[in-house]
Design a protein around this motif. Structure first.
Motif, mmCIF file in Angstrom:
data_model
loop_
_atom_site.group_PDB
_atom_site.id
_atom_site.type_symbol
_atom_site.label_atom_id
_atom_site.label_comp_id
_atom_site.label_asym_id
_atom_site.label_seq_id
_atom_site.Cartn_x
_atom_site.Cartn_y
_atom_site.Cartn_z
ATOM 1 N N ARG A 73 0.823 -1.215 0.000
ATOM 2 C CA ARG A 73 0.000 0.000 0.000
ATOM 3 C C ARG A 73 0.854 1.260 0.000
ATOM 4 N N GLU A 85 3.726 -0.658 4.389
ATOM 5 C CA GLU A 85 2.352 -0.990 4.767
ATOM 6 C C GLU A 85 1.867 -1.959 3.706
ATOM 7 N N ASP A 87 -0.830 -5.288 2.506
ATOM 8 C CA ASP A 87 -1.963 -6.200 2.640
ATOM 9 C C ASP A 87 -1.441 -7.577 2.261
ATOM 10 N N TRP A 88 -1.442 -8.479 3.231
ATOM 11 C CA TRP A 88 -0.938 -9.832 3.002
ATOM 12 C C TRP A 88 -2.110 -10.789 2.913
ATOM 13 N N SER A 89 -1.998 -11.782 2.026
ATOM 14 C CA SER A 89 -2.985 -12.864 1.984
ATOM 15 C C SER A 89 -2.245 -14.167 1.710
ATOM 16 N N ARG A 106 -5.946 -13.452 5.851
ATOM 17 C CA ARG A 106 -5.572 -12.087 5.454
ATOM 18 C C ARG A 106 -5.095 -11.274 6.653
ATOM 19 N N THR A 108 -3.337 -7.084 7.522
ATOM 20 C CA THR A 108 -2.718 -5.818 7.170
ATOM 21 C C THR A 108 -1.487 -5.706 8.052
ATOM 22 N N GLU A 130 -7.278 -10.518 9.928
ATOM 23 C CA GLU A 130 -8.731 -10.529 9.931
ATOM 24 C C GLU A 130 -9.176 -11.704 10.797
#
Length: 132
Positions: A73, A85, A87-89, A106, A108, A130
């Motif tokens: 990000r 920063e 976003d990991w999945s 998921r 952040t 999450e």
């Protein structure tokens, strides 16, 4: 061509995505690297790891995940420090708590990397997963 610490940090994330382990992953780290993972949903008390444990963790991750993705990000690079920063999945290869194999986990993440001699000597992770 000169490689900046930010370039190296982004190549590091690409290596993680591709499942790099062993020497391919070790090449990003200073021999005296220390990684601090602050408490999160997977590691309730957090943990601190050196090079050997980081490489073992990558091997363990290959058994847990069939794939992973780092969507960046924001980045900030100043001197020897890079802040990311992300976003990991990760697609699970095996069940994990309420998730089945094939489901996506998921988070952040805030990642702070310090470099010495062009390699990561310090990594601090703040991973916000999450619910799962």
């Amino acid at each position: 061509m000169s490689t900046t610490n930010l370039d190296t940090a982004l190549r590091y994330l690409q290596a993680l995505e591709s499942g790099a382990t062993g020497e391919a992953l070790a090449a990003f780290f200073h021999p005296q690297v220390e990684q601090r993972e602050y408490p999160n949903a997977l590691t309730r008390t957090g943990q601190t790891r050196g090079l050997t444990a980081l490489l073992a963790g990558a091997e363990k991750g290959r058994k847990l995940l069939s794939s992973q993705r780092y969507a960046v990000r924001n980045t900030l690079a100043q001197g020897d420090t890079v802040a990311l920063e992300v976003d990991w999945s990760g697609t699970l290869a095996v069940p994990l708590r309420t998730l089945a194999a094939g489901d996506t986990l998921r988070a952040t993440c805030g990642m702070f990397l310090t470099f010495q001699d062009g390699r990561i000597i310090s990594q601090r992770n703040y991973d916000c997963f999450e619910p799962f």
